[in-house]
Scaffold this motif. Sequence first.
Motif: not given
Length: 640
Positions: A523-529
């Motif tokens: 995981l590099l970036k988890n975007f806010e849903s």
Amino acid sequence: MKQLIVLVLILASHQIFAADTLHVISHKAITVTTEPSSGTKSFTSWVVFPSKDEKLRKINLNITFGCPDGMRCADWDYLDHIYIRRKGGVNGPALNYEIGRMLTPYGGAFGKTWSFKWQADITDFSMLLRDSVEIEYIHTGYEPNNDRGWKVTVDFELVKGKPVLEPVAIHQVYNKVFAYGDGSKPFEDSLKAFSFTAGKKSQHARIFIYQTGHGMDANGCGEFCSRYREVWYNGRMIDKRDIWKKCGDNPLYPQAGTWVIDRAYWCPGELNQPDIYDVPVKGGSQNVVDINMQPYITDKPSANELITAYIVEYSSPLQTNDVAIEDIFAPTDKQVHGRKNPASINPTIVIRNNGSKPLTKVDIRYGTIGFAEKQFTWRGNLAFNGKAVVTLPGAVEGKTGQNTFRVTLLSPGGRKDAVMDDNSMSTVFTRVPVHGKALVLNLRTNNQPEHNDYYIRNAEGKVVYERKPGTLKANTDYRDTLLLQPGAYELLLTDTAGDGLEFWFNNKGGRGICRLLDDKGNLLKNFESDFGNFIHYGFEVNADSTLHTSPASLPAVGVYPTRSAGKTTLDYFGNKAGKVVVKIVTDPGDTVVEEHVYNDLKEAVFNYDMSYRPPQRYYVKVYVGGELVFNKRLRIEAKR
């Protein structure tokens, strides 16, 4: 009387002007809570501003919120006001001028270290913000005051220098709550036209309006209905607009409540920006300002329009050729511009024409300090006080960590600028993440994929990958492999409904996710849903692996639904296995009602059933290594 005047270089606000700047702080990190018995609580402070002989170019009002020491952030979107109450000492005359209007955010899920800063230009009050002034901060609302509140700082940022206009007089036109939709109280009978006689030295005037709609009738008015407003001056309509604001672009996101729902000229978690109209006057002339609202009557009225308006009389503009840099939207670390930052391409600035002559061109030099300077010529047609957003070509260069971006404006209209102090501005920004050429964009759609699309484009503006509107299927896991050449890129994922891949109020929509992975699945970036209108992500691709941004240190966690009769699901994805603790606590009270411990957890989905608990609000808290990494509100409702 306490005087707080600090001479600073504005590094703390991530923005540096060429001119000297003073900060007058009327309220410094005070704890603001409600007074439930009355719904209103006042916080006053006397401060000393520069004397009337000190030349001021600009005045910004900065409001900073945080969570109070020993308390959590407050829950509700209440209406707050900043007033000039008196000036000239305790025996001075009452003024009662509203100079700022703050809409508090839904702060229930904010962490203890959270803070946010807003800014508004209030230069038009410069003739009042002189010598001793009593500033009042008014907080409204009825929520509990023993365990929640706000830590608030009110900071007046005064830029020294030649004024654009010399103020002559100021008139308060309106400062009232106007009933809207009540046939027994016609709106126009209360909001009467305002007449004033211009001073002999007046040659220019400015209409300054704060307006927000509140209340809730059967049609959603005044908070959730769009109605038009007209502004008339001397028998001529100078503006007509809908008193309506899109909230899905709010830079303060996500919030705990209905933050994405559009409202009547305000959004939760914002410092209201005034509407300003420049109009001509002649010394000694009689003039009339009139504000009209769209006719509206309903059977059970409860809507209100809160309108504060002023007329400020001025001399004519003091300069013929005078351009200023107003702001740098990108690149910057300023929170209010966080939606488009960190930025990888297309620096974006705001310029203003402070000269009496229309601005048709200006030369712009820009770039990151330590890198080659670029040049661009803007062309257009800006009247006096007109502003333009200028998108500059090219990539945003930078070294790892923080950088300084600088912009200079030259030769407005091909002539020398009369006031050079505000022709340059610098801002501090963080370089975008750097990745390898092989990436995977993992998009899992929700139940309403017709609202979504995304594209990736490079520094030349060319789209190199996209999923077009109408091509996505519901509840589908897409893993798009991206093989990108070295360079700067930006990703834009949009939601046309304005409620992201998840919004607790839209249970029918379900929940989706968007994650950026490397070619090994890290995981590099988890975007806010819960992102509202769009996600923007700037990044750079570089073959040198020593420059690559490390994989995400925090896991991707989600809970959905957050409003149910008891059942909910928690999904967890991390780069490393470790001990994870999930606590479900009551609100209010913070009493732990369930605790789950998972050892060596890396990726999993868990189902919880809270139907045995009484209907109320709870919070789901996730701890990794003892650190709180996730805090989401869960509302358990009675079974129907």
